[in-house]
Design a protein around this motif. Sequence first.
Motif, PDB file in Angstrom:
ATOM      1  N   GLN A 150       0.809  -1.215   0.000  1.00 38.34           N
ATOM      2  CA  GLN A 150       0.000   0.000   0.000  1.00 38.34           C
ATOM      3  C   GLN A 150       0.848   1.274   0.000  1.00 38.34           C
ATOM      4  O   GLN A 150       0.502   2.256  -0.672  1.00 38.34           O
ATOM      5  CB  GLN A 150      -0.926   0.008   1.221  1.00 38.34           C
ATOM      6  CG  GLN A 150      -1.909   1.157   1.217  1.00 38.34           C
ATOM      7  CD  GLN A 150      -2.773   1.165   2.455  1.00 38.34           C
ATOM      8  OE1 GLN A 150      -2.604   1.997   3.348  1.00 38.34           O
ATOM      9  NE2 GLN A 150      -3.690   0.221   2.537  1.00 38.34           N
ATOM     10  N   ILE A 208       1.844   2.154  -3.484  1.00 38.92           N
ATOM     11  CA  ILE A 208       0.711   2.677  -4.258  1.00 38.92           C
ATOM     12  C   ILE A 208       0.467   4.138  -3.878  1.00 38.92           C
ATOM     13  O   ILE A 208       0.251   4.993  -4.745  1.00 38.92           O
ATOM     14  CB  ILE A 208      -0.544   1.825  -4.019  1.00 38.92           C
ATOM     15  CG1 ILE A 208      -0.307   0.394  -4.498  1.00 38.92           C
ATOM     16  CG2 ILE A 208      -1.750   2.432  -4.737  1.00 38.92           C
ATOM     17  CD1 ILE A 208      -1.418  -0.573  -4.130  1.00 38.92           C
ATOM     18  N   ILE A 209       0.517   4.420  -2.594  1.00 41.98           N
ATOM     19  CA  ILE A 209       0.343   5.801  -2.132  1.00 41.98           C
ATOM     20  C   ILE A 209       1.433   6.705  -2.697  1.00 41.98           C
ATOM     21  O   ILE A 209       1.174   7.846  -3.117  1.00 41.98           O
ATOM     22  CB  ILE A 209       0.330   5.840  -0.592  1.00 41.98           C
ATOM     23  CG1 ILE A 209      -0.956   5.195  -0.076  1.00 41.98           C
ATOM     24  CG2 ILE A 209       0.453   7.278  -0.075  1.00 41.98           C
ATOM     25  CD1 ILE A 209      -0.995   5.010   1.421  1.00 41.98           C
ATOM     26  N   GLU A 234     -10.720  -0.622  -1.264  1.00 42.74           N
ATOM     27  CA  GLU A 234      -9.342  -0.237  -1.589  1.00 42.74           C
ATOM     28  C   GLU A 234      -9.269   1.258  -1.924  1.00 42.74           C
ATOM     29  O   GLU A 234      -8.357   1.965  -1.477  1.00 42.74           O
ATOM     30  CB  GLU A 234      -8.845  -1.066  -2.772  1.00 42.74           C
ATOM     31  CG  GLU A 234      -7.427  -0.770  -3.215  1.00 42.74           C
ATOM     32  CD  GLU A 234      -7.007  -1.604  -4.409  1.00 42.74           C
ATOM     33  OE1 GLU A 234      -5.966  -1.286  -5.013  1.00 42.74           O
ATOM     34  OE2 GLU A 234      -7.728  -2.572  -4.743  1.00 42.74           O
ATOM     35  N   THR A 235     -10.239   1.737  -2.689  1.00 43.89           N
ATOM     36  CA  THR A 235     -10.283   3.152  -3.049  1.00 43.89           C
ATOM     37  C   THR A 235     -10.457   4.017  -1.809  1.00 43.89           C
ATOM     38  O   THR A 235      -9.788   5.047  -1.650  1.00 43.89           O
ATOM     39  CB  THR A 235     -11.439   3.416  -4.034  1.00 43.89           C
ATOM     40  OG1 THR A 235     -11.244   2.610  -5.201  1.00 43.89           O
ATOM     41  CG2 THR A 235     -11.500   4.876  -4.438  1.00 43.89           C
ATOM     42  N   LEU A 264      -7.208   4.418   0.198  1.00 44.74           N
ATOM     43  CA  LEU A 264      -6.271   5.345  -0.442  1.00 44.74           C
ATOM     44  C   LEU A 264      -6.741   6.788  -0.301  1.00 44.74           C
ATOM     45  O   LEU A 264      -5.931   7.696  -0.048  1.00 44.74           O
ATOM     46  CB  LEU A 264      -6.099   4.973  -1.915  1.00 44.74           C
ATOM     47  CG  LEU A 264      -5.450   3.619  -2.176  1.00 44.74           C
ATOM     48  CD1 LEU A 264      -5.532   3.256  -3.663  1.00 44.74           C
ATOM     49  CD2 LEU A 264      -3.991   3.614  -1.724  1.00 44.74           C
ATOM     50  N   GLN A 324      -6.005   7.825   3.280  1.00 44.56           N
ATOM     51  CA  GLN A 324      -4.566   7.938   3.527  1.00 44.56           C
ATOM     52  C   GLN A 324      -4.001   9.226   2.948  1.00 44.56           C
ATOM     53  O   GLN A 324      -3.086   9.830   3.514  1.00 44.56           O
ATOM     54  CB  GLN A 324      -3.837   6.736   2.921  1.00 44.56           C
ATOM     55  CG  GLN A 324      -4.009   5.433   3.674  1.00 44.56           C
ATOM     56  CD  GLN A 324      -3.231   5.404   4.981  1.00 44.56           C
ATOM     57  OE1 GLN A 324      -2.203   6.053   5.124  1.00 44.56           O
ATOM     58  NE2 GLN A 324      -3.742   4.658   5.949  1.00 44.56           N
TER      59      GLN A 324
END
Length: 414
Positions: free
Chosen positions: A66, A69-70, A91-92, A95, A98
């Motif tokens: 993760q 991805i961030i 999942e969306t 993110l 975050q």
Amino acid sequence: MDKENSPKIGIIYGTGSANPLSIHAASVNFCNLVFLYSHDISEKDFKQIEALKNHIKSYDITNLEQDLIIKILEEEEVSGITTFSEYKLYETSVLVNQLGLIGNSPNTVSNLANKLNQRKALNENPVTAIRSVALKPDKLSDCLNYVGIPAILKPMAGAGSQWTRKINSLEELEQSIEEFPSSIEYILEEFLVGHAKFDNAVFGDYVSVESVHANGKSQQLSITGKLPLTKHFSESGMFLPQPFSEKIENEILKVESEAIKTLGITSGTTHTEIKITKNGPKIIEVNGRMGGYVSELIKRAYGFDLIKATLKAAINKEVTFTKKEIHQIYFQVYLFAPENSFGYFKKIDGIDNLKTLSDINFVQILKNEGSKIDYRLGTENMVGIVFGASSNLENLHQITKLINDKICIRFNSN
């Protein structure tokens, strides 16, 4: 809008209600797109992303942690993140939170992505409450006694009526649990019986409400009429405008609004399915993303781009929708193999025969030769869509019968 100064929006891509080409088309002159996808997408979707490589940024995030991805999203300086996939909602949300971007709270998304959590939340409001329970394989009788007969069995998470069945007895429930995948968790719900006055209607006894939520405001864009469900609870088609009276329309909008407030939805697009019962409209379920195939229908009927509205909501930009009066019945009729079919798709005979029908504009074939046919997979089992417009509902009814008479879906049975 200057492309270099346009906002960037991250698309957490997965199987869903919009493909890469249609999402990109909606973004033109509005925003730049950053697609994040995994190897679970279809070959067709992957080819579309590859075809767009000169117009979008894309990243294969298969097996990425993760924090990586961030980092991608931070380096791309995205202003918002969204998804069109039921399977990517959580999942969306993670993110979005975050990165401190606009989106629904994790609790709201948990209620949208998990049908049991959603029912628990909706049952706190008497307007949206129905009996439901998490199915326990060792207590099938107790679960069925609590919910009552008939009941509806469906997965806790998922879309498109996959592995969904009406249950009329304990024996049917036992058989279904034996037949359906054991890796899936299920919910058992009170079966919502449609109002008897619509039993012989040419349209279905349920609708969907398409809404967009942005800039502190929720807008109910459209009530979408439906053709009758198939025996296995797959949608057989949809149309605009919806067929019900102004009184029922207002009741539909009221119960949808109550559901949106109860679930705490403040961002994105929703697709809420509602049954018309003798006790008024009742929530079937609320989906926290754009409905499948509905954007094309709304664009033809109202000239409104629902995909673009979803992109706008991702950056909290106000969406303006002016509903206009329409004087035709815009429709989509879905093509399925015969009921209870298993096998592999070959072709559809008779497509040329449909071209003689003046109400039909276009026929889209969704499956390639050799694609799996399994009636239990809901709308994923659909082999094609017929698009058109009729002067009234009776003409639409006649068109649906002619479609079934003029085509034959060929498949190799197992």
